[in-house]
Motif scaffolding. Structure first.
Motif, short mmCIF file in Angstrom:
data_model
loop_
_atom_site.label_atom_id
_atom_site.label_comp_id
_atom_site.label_asym_id
_atom_site.label_seq_id
_atom_site.Cartn_x
_atom_site.Cartn_y
_atom_site.Cartn_z
N ALA A 138 0.86 -1.19 0.00
CA ALA A 138 0.00 0.00 0.00
C ALA A 138 0.88 1.23 0.00
O ALA A 138 2.01 1.20 0.51
CB ALA A 138 -0.90 0.00 1.23
N ASP A 139 0.37 2.30 -0.56
CA ASP A 139 1.01 3.61 -0.47
C ASP A 139 0.36 4.31 0.72
O ASP A 139 -0.82 4.64 0.67
CB ASP A 139 0.76 4.37 -1.78
CG ASP A 139 1.30 5.79 -1.74
OD1 ASP A 139 1.74 6.23 -0.65
OD2 ASP A 139 1.26 6.46 -2.78
N VAL A 140 1.14 4.47 1.79
CA VAL A 140 0.56 5.15 2.96
C VAL A 140 1.32 6.43 3.29
O VAL A 140 1.21 6.96 4.39
CB VAL A 140 0.48 4.21 4.20
CG1 VAL A 140 -0.60 3.16 3.97
CG2 VAL A 140 1.80 3.56 4.52
N GLY A 141 2.10 6.92 2.33
CA GLY A 141 2.74 8.22 2.54
C GLY A 141 4.16 8.23 2.03
O GLY A 141 4.85 7.21 2.08
N SER A 142 4.59 9.38 1.51
CA SER A 142 5.92 9.44 0.89
C SER A 142 6.51 10.85 0.93
O SER A 142 5.87 11.82 1.30
CB SER A 142 5.82 8.94 -0.55
OG SER A 142 4.77 9.60 -1.22
N VAL A 143 7.80 10.91 0.52
CA VAL A 143 8.61 12.12 0.47
C VAL A 143 9.15 12.26 -0.95
O VAL A 143 9.55 11.24 -1.51
CB VAL A 143 9.88 11.96 1.35
CG1 VAL A 143 10.59 13.28 1.52
CG2 VAL A 143 9.59 11.27 2.66
N GLY A 195 6.28 14.69 -2.12
CA GLY A 195 5.16 14.35 -3.00
C GLY A 195 5.04 12.83 -3.07
O GLY A 195 5.36 12.12 -2.10
N HIS A 196 4.66 12.32 -4.24
CA HIS A 196 4.46 10.88 -4.39
C HIS A 196 5.78 10.18 -4.74
O HIS A 196 5.83 9.38 -5.68
CB HIS A 196 3.43 10.60 -5.49
CG HIS A 196 2.04 11.03 -5.15
ND1 HIS A 196 1.22 10.29 -4.33
CD2 HIS A 196 1.32 12.13 -5.51
CE1 HIS A 196 0.04 10.90 -4.22
NE2 HIS A 196 0.08 12.03 -4.92
N GLY A 197 6.86 10.49 -4.01
CA GLY A 197 8.19 10.01 -4.37
C GLY A 197 8.56 8.67 -3.77
O GLY A 197 8.44 7.62 -4.40
N GLY A 247 9.33 3.05 -4.84
CA GLY A 247 8.78 4.41 -4.87
C GLY A 247 7.97 4.68 -3.61
O GLY A 247 8.42 4.40 -2.50
N ASP A 248 6.76 5.18 -3.80
CA ASP A 248 5.93 5.56 -2.64
C ASP A 248 5.15 4.38 -2.06
O ASP A 248 4.36 4.56 -1.13
CB ASP A 248 4.99 6.72 -2.99
CG ASP A 248 4.07 6.41 -4.15
OD1 ASP A 248 4.03 5.26 -4.62
OD2 ASP A 248 3.38 7.35 -4.60
N ASP A 249 5.35 3.18 -2.59
CA ASP A 249 4.61 2.01 -2.10
C ASP A 249 5.44 1.20 -1.11
O ASP A 249 6.59 0.89 -1.38
CB ASP A 249 4.20 1.12 -3.27
CG ASP A 249 3.23 1.84 -4.18
OD1 ASP A 249 2.06 1.92 -3.80
OD2 ASP A 249 3.66 2.37 -5.21
N GLY A 255 -1.74 7.61 4.31
CA GLY A 255 -2.89 6.69 4.37
C GLY A 255 -3.69 6.65 3.08
O GLY A 255 -4.81 6.14 3.07
N GLN A 256 -3.11 7.10 1.97
CA GLN A 256 -3.93 7.27 0.75
C GLN A 256 -4.56 5.98 0.21
O GLN A 256 -5.62 6.02 -0.38
CB GLN A 256 -3.15 7.98 -0.36
CG GLN A 256 -2.09 7.11 -1.04
CD GLN A 256 -1.64 7.71 -2.37
OE1 GLN A 256 -1.32 8.86 -2.48
NE2 GLN A 256 -1.62 6.86 -3.40
N ASP A 257 -3.91 4.85 0.42
CA ASP A 257 -4.46 3.60 -0.14
C ASP A 257 -5.38 2.86 0.83
O ASP A 257 -5.88 1.79 0.48
CB ASP A 257 -3.32 2.65 -0.56
CG ASP A 257 -2.70 3.04 -1.89
OD1 ASP A 257 -3.16 4.02 -2.50
OD2 ASP A 257 -1.75 2.35 -2.32
MG MG Z 1 1.48 8.30 -3.35
#
Ligand code: MG
Ligand code: F6R
Ligand code: MG
Length: 365
Positions: free
Chosen positions: A10-15, A17-19, A51-53, A93-95
């Motif tokens: 899951a993508d739950v947050g990144s640096v 932006g969506h990095g 990446g962001d996942d 928490g986006q996903d």
């Molecule tokens: Mg993302």
């Protein structure tokens, strides 16, 4: 006793932006999975990111779709989300589409690939993780691994592969599935698999003995949520050697950086760049899309490895070609086929534009 591999991401947050997923998120997931290993729910685990996942690679004896395993992953993502919120990471928490677990993580946002098998005397497995693309990105490479003799020499010259494989194909729009045999039904299978945003390979099974060969996550987050909540960056598990494609045949299709949907705003076609872990960080125009390959040996459920398989200079030309294709595609700006067709875009201003133009369209004589 059988071993199950569950890869839940899951993508739950990144640096920034969506990095790239923050190390604190991975550390929190590590801590939670370590405890589950101590309590013997898990046999072993490996936490990583593309990446962001954030990806949780887990082995256990509980079988596929196990409530406790799914809940464990869900809780790890929830706790990582709390940290992401504290750090004000992007897309915290986006996903996660819900904050309460309801028995199965499928349909709740995270992507899932799982398979259960009886270990062979030696069982090499490759886990692929992608960022900034969609599950259909695996159609071409998985097809080539298991059905294209120009990729997999073993299909022609190794009797243990020669009979071919079955492909379980999901129609992600209609929520239906069909199983097709290759090589016999190859042309019909390709008629579906070429539509990468609709038909996706879910599983590959060896025809000789129904042994599982590959499993791919097929969640389409954007369809599940009803509105755009992030790209459904996919993962895949592929078994190799002794009756399956050799490890080198499994990674061979990625020497061609084929075009996939995703990239900026999930709305552009771009080349899938094979990268080692250190470069699993899409930057340019939020991309181009990446794939990494982690090779493990499964030893009584233990994950021995990983080997960072695309961290190989033999993939330098593919990376260079992907960068050149990225340049070429970018020069199309907002035009197709760089920009996806209207019905495949995850961001669109078109309804608003059409509303503004209402009454200004005239019949052409
Ligand atoms: Mg993302
Ligand atoms: C694509 C992706 C990014 C974002 C883009 C805009 O899968 O995650 O390309 O779509 O950075 O993000 P927002 O709308 O969050 O500003
Ligand atoms: Mg992502």
């Amino acid at each position: 006793m059988k071993t199950t591999i569950s890869v839940i991401k899951a993508d739950v947050g990144s640096v920034a932006g969506h990095g790239i997923a923050h190390p604190a998120l991975l550390a929190k997931c590590e801590e939670i999975l370590a405890k589950a290993k101590e309590e013997e729910l898990l046999t072993d685990y490996y936490v990583t990111n593309c990446g962001d996942d954030t990806e949780l690679i887990m082995t256990h004896k509980q079988g596929e779709e196990n409530k406790e395993i799914h809940e464990l992953a869900f809780n790890a993502f929830m706790e990582a989300t709390a940290i992401a919120k504290d750090l004000k990471l992007y897309g915290a928490g986006q996903d996660l589409l819900s904050d309460t677990f309801s028995g199965n993580i499928k349909g709740m946002g995270p992507g899932v690939a799982e398979m259960e098998f009886k270990e062979r005397p030696s069982d090499p497995v490759v886990v692929f993780c992608c960022d900034k693309t969609e599950p259909g990105a695996f159609n071409l490479p998985i097809f080539r691994m298991f059905a294209d003799p120009f990729n997999t020499a073993g299909l022609v010259i190794d009797p243990s592969l020669h009979n071919g494989y079955k492909f379980e194909i999901f129609d992600v729009m209609e929520h239906k599935k069909v199983t097709m045999n290759c090589p016999e039904e190859m042309y019909d299978a390709l008629a579906l698999l070429g539509s990468i945003s609709r038909y996706v390979i879910k599983r590959v099974i060896r025809k000789d003995d129904n042994e599982i060969a590959a499993a791919i996550s097929t969640e389409r987050l954007n369809l599940m949520a009803g509105s755009y909540v992030g790209k459904d960056d996919p993962v895949a598990i592929v078994r190799s050697q002794s009756g399956f494609p050799a490890a080198g045949e499994v990674v061979e299709p990625f020497a061609f950086p084929h075009l996939v949907g995703g990239w900026m705003r999930g709305s552009h076609n771009g080349p899938l760049m094979p990268v080692g872990q250190k470069n699993a960080y899409p930057v340019r125009f939020d991309g181009p899309p990446r794939v990494m390959a982690l090779g493990f040996q499964i030893a009584d459920g233990e994950l021995v490895g990983p080997a960072d398989m695309f961290d190989d200079p033999a993939y330098d030309p593919a990376r260079k070609q992907a960068a050149e294709i990225a340049d070429y595609m970018r020069r199309h700006g907002p035009f197709e086929p760089h920009r996806l067709p209207a019905d495949e875009m995850e961001y669109t201003s078109l309804p608003g534009v059409m509303e503004k133009l209402e009454g200004r369209f005239e019949d052409i004589d």
